[in-house]
Design an enzyme around this catalytic site. Structure first.
Site, PDB file in Angstrom:
ATOM      1  N   TYR A  24       0.798  -1.233   0.000  1.00 49.45           N
ATOM      2  CA  TYR A  24       0.000   0.000   0.000  1.00 49.45           C
ATOM      3  C   TYR A  24       0.832   1.286   0.000  1.00 49.45           C
ATOM      4  O   TYR A  24       0.259   2.376  -0.053  1.00 49.45           O
ATOM      5  CB  TYR A  24      -0.955  -0.013   1.198  1.00 49.45           C
ATOM      6  CG  TYR A  24      -1.926  -1.181   1.153  1.00 49.45           C
ATOM      7  CD1 TYR A  24      -2.803  -1.334   0.084  1.00 49.45           C
ATOM      8  CD2 TYR A  24      -1.944  -2.141   2.164  1.00 49.45           C
ATOM      9  CE1 TYR A  24      -3.679  -2.408   0.024  1.00 49.45           C
ATOM     10  CE2 TYR A  24      -2.815  -3.222   2.112  1.00 49.45           C
ATOM     11  CZ  TYR A  24      -3.686  -3.356   1.038  1.00 49.45           C
ATOM     12  OH  TYR A  24      -4.549  -4.409   0.973  1.00 49.45           O
ATOM     13  N   HIS A 101      -8.574   1.828  -5.668  1.00 51.11           N
ATOM     14  CA  HIS A 101      -7.735   0.969  -4.827  1.00 51.11           C
ATOM     15  C   HIS A 101      -6.280   1.370  -5.017  1.00 51.11           C
ATOM     16  O   HIS A 101      -5.849   1.639  -6.149  1.00 51.11           O
ATOM     17  CB  HIS A 101      -7.893  -0.506  -5.214  1.00 51.11           C
ATOM     18  CG  HIS A 101      -9.305  -0.984  -5.114  1.00 51.11           C
ATOM     19  ND1 HIS A 101      -9.889  -1.306  -3.920  1.00 51.11           N
ATOM     20  CD2 HIS A 101     -10.252  -1.145  -6.061  1.00 51.11           C
ATOM     21  CE1 HIS A 101     -11.141  -1.666  -4.136  1.00 51.11           C
ATOM     22  NE2 HIS A 101     -11.395  -1.572  -5.426  1.00 51.11           N
TER      23      HIS A 101
HETATM   24  C1  DQA Z   1      -7.564  -1.964  -1.108  1.00 48.80           C
HETATM   25  C2  DQA Z   1      -7.615  -3.395  -1.670  1.00 48.80           C
HETATM   26  C3  DQA Z   1      -8.520  -4.284  -0.821  1.00 48.80           C
HETATM   27  O1  DQA Z   1      -8.541  -5.618  -1.349  1.00 48.80           O
HETATM   28  C4  DQA Z   1      -8.013  -4.352   0.603  1.00 48.80           C
HETATM   29  O2  DQA Z   1      -8.891  -5.101   1.409  1.00 48.80           O
HETATM   30  C5  DQA Z   1      -7.767  -3.002   1.194  1.00 48.80           C
HETATM   31  C6  DQA Z   1      -7.184  -1.956   0.363  1.00 48.80           C
HETATM   32  C7  DQA Z   1      -6.536  -1.090  -1.856  1.00 48.80           C
HETATM   33  O3  DQA Z   1      -6.596   0.132  -1.699  1.00 48.80           O
HETATM   34  O4  DQA Z   1      -5.660  -1.609  -2.552  1.00 48.80           O
HETATM   35  O5  DQA Z   1      -7.955  -2.793   2.395  1.00 48.80           O
HETATM   36  O6  DQA Z   1      -8.841  -1.376  -1.278  1.00 48.80           O
END
Ligand code: DQA
Length: 147
Positions: A24, A101
């Site tokens: 992330y 995402h």
């Molecule tokens: C997310 C991707 C999701 O699968 C995950 O559960 C997240 C973050 C992303 O920003 O990449 O919490 O939304």
């Protein structure tokens, strides 16, 4: 008139910076919010930026967006893959929705490949890390420009 964009962040995104940075990134949510504010200012848009770990709180905010915002940008986090209720709220608010995402869920575990939110979103931006937030705001403003 300025486009009004609501940016919502779901569960665990308050942990950005320390949460799985290899997936992330190292930026905190506060730093991402600052990027969003800069982008909104440059585009002349109004920005409301929020995060909650609670599905019901996110749903309440989506309901309140109906008639008071012009578009919803949402990183639903884990709720992406589980929440029919969040999807229903997004339908009920009758606003263009941009799904966002940080990571690219399609390159990850199979349980991340399905999204309830994609079914109701105008489009999805994923895999570009924090830059995706500014891309999503740009898309929201393009969709809603109130001239
Ligand atoms: C997310 C991707 C999701 O699968 C995950 O559960 C997240 C973050 C992303 O920003 O990449 O919490 O939304």
């Amino acid at each position: 008139m300025a486009s009004r964009v609501l940016v919502l962040n779901g569960p665990n995104l308050n942990m950005l910076g320390t949460r799985q940075p290899e997936i992330y990134g190292r930026e905190t949510l506060a730093e991402i919010e600052a990027l969003c504010r800069e982008k909104a200012r440059a585009l002349g848009a109004e920005l409301d930026f929020r995060q909650s770990n609670h599905e019901g709180v996110l749903i309440d905010w989506i309901h309140k967006a109906r008639g008071t915002q012009d578009a919803v940008v949402i990183n639903p986090a884990g709720l992406t893959h589980t929440s029919l209720s969040l999807m229903d709220a997004l339908i009920a608010c009758e606003l263009p929705v941009i799904e966002l995402h940080l990571s690219n869920p399609h390159r990850r575990e199979p349980f991340r490949h399905d999204s309830y939110v994609s079914r109701v979103a105008a489009g999805t931006i994923c895999g570009f890390g924090s830059h995706g937030y500014t891309l999503a705001i740009e898309a929201a403003v393009r969709l809603t420009e109130r001239g």
